[in-house]
Design an enzyme around this catalytic site. Structure first.
Site, PDB file in Angstrom:
ATOM      1  CG  ASP A   1       0.720   3.076   5.726  1.00 49.06           C
ATOM      2  OD1 ASP A   1       0.676   1.740   5.480  1.00 49.06           O
ATOM      3  OD2 ASP A   1       0.062   3.551   4.831  1.00 49.06           O
TER       4      ASP A   1
ATOM      5  CD  GLU B   1      -2.091   1.111  -0.550  1.00 46.11           C
ATOM      6  OE1 GLU B   1      -1.624   0.065  -0.386  1.00 46.11           O
ATOM      7  OE2 GLU B   1      -2.646   1.718   0.570  1.00 46.11           O
TER       8      GLU B   1
ATOM      9  NE  ARG C   1      -2.366   1.709   7.834  1.00 45.00           N
ATOM     10  CZ  ARG C   1      -2.335   3.114   7.488  1.00 45.00           C
ATOM     11  NH1 ARG C   1      -1.367   3.659   8.316  1.00 45.00           N
ATOM     12  NH2 ARG C   1      -3.135   3.593   6.736  1.00 45.00           N
TER      13      ARG C   1
ATOM     14  NE  ARG D   1      -3.421  -3.063   8.243  1.00 43.50           N
ATOM     15  CZ  ARG D   1      -3.658  -2.066   7.566  1.00 43.50           C
ATOM     16  NH1 ARG D   1      -2.685  -2.124   6.507  1.00 43.50           N
ATOM     17  NH2 ARG D   1      -4.758  -1.196   7.402  1.00 43.50           N
TER      18      ARG D   1
END
Length: 252
Positions: free
Chosen positions: A68, A146, A138, A180
């Protein structure tokens, strides 16, 4: 000579403009007869364009961190890019250029590494080196496993296949708490979040995005048991990060 006023209407460098005029002049000299109609003029322009080496900014595979998020580099001369480049960055660029002239490549490489640490990079477009600023991106409305989680690498690899080595369009909506830029990503007319959700490579991040189509795309992936939803009870990334933080392990 390139007319000064031209620079107000284009974003290319003066060096690129000179190349364009040179291509037009060469095509004109090689034309079989003087131009008399708009069609002949259009053909001349097409001939000149065909001699330009095209090079788009691409998403390097190494810039994709997980399913992502990724990093993008934007040239500092871009009119949409803030002009406040630190003086020390300019000095490093000048020193690197001098080191390369002196053939001190060890020093040049060290300065390049310092530039990268400062969030900048030297990229080459059409044979011309350009200073670019790093932006962390992002993807809005989705959350990927993760890398240390089950399906983490599969999610990242899916994103690499969709945008790696390609040009992307990013619609930025704001910044998150980690600095981000949060946005919607498109590549080859494909909405990347939709593709990742439908293939079961990411979760719908309902906490930050309430779009009903995102929830529907996740339901489709669950029903078809695609990607991470092939597992009976896949762990949610936000739960995994919470457990890591409770164990005093830093995660983003």
């Amino acid at each position: 000579m390139v007319r000064e006023a031209l620079g107000q209407n284009v974003t290319s460098s003066k060096k690129a403009q000179v190349k364009w005029y040179r291509n037009i002049l060469e095509a004109y000299k090689n034309s079989s007869s003087p131009l008399k109609t708009p069609a002949e003029a259009a053909k001349l322009v097409a001939t000149a364009l065909s001699r330009i080496q095209r090079a788009d900014l691409e998403v390097n595979n190494k810039c994709i961190g997980d399913g992502d998020g990724f990093s993008a580099y934007v040239g500092t001369a871009d009119p949409r890019e803030p002009a406040n480049v630190p003086m020390e960055v300019h000095e490093m660029v000048i020193k690197r250029a001098q080191a390369r002239t002196d053939r001190d490549y060890q020093k040049a490489d060290a300065l390049l590494r310092s530039l990268n640490k400062a969030g900048y990079k030297i990229i080459t477009i059409s044979g011309e080196e350009i200073l670019a600023r790093k932006h962390r991106i992002r993807m809005r409305g989705v959350d990927a496993p993760e890398l240390k989680m089950a399906n983490g690498n599969e999610s990242k690899n899916a994103l690499v296949k969709l945008i790696g080595g390609k040009r992307v369009t990013i619609y930025v909506y704001g910044q998150d708490q980690f600095g981000r830029y949060v946005g919607d990503i498109y590549c080859d007319d494909v909405f990347i979040q939709e593709k990742m959700l439908k293939n079961g490579h990411v979760w719908h991040f309902k906490t930050y995005d309430k779009r009903p189509e995102f929830a529907q795309w996740e339901r489709e992936a669950r029903a078809a048991r695609r990607g991470l939803f092939a597992s009976e009870n896949p762990e949610k990334p936000w739960d995994w990060r919470r457990d890591q933080r409770n164990a005093n392990i830093q995660v983003y």
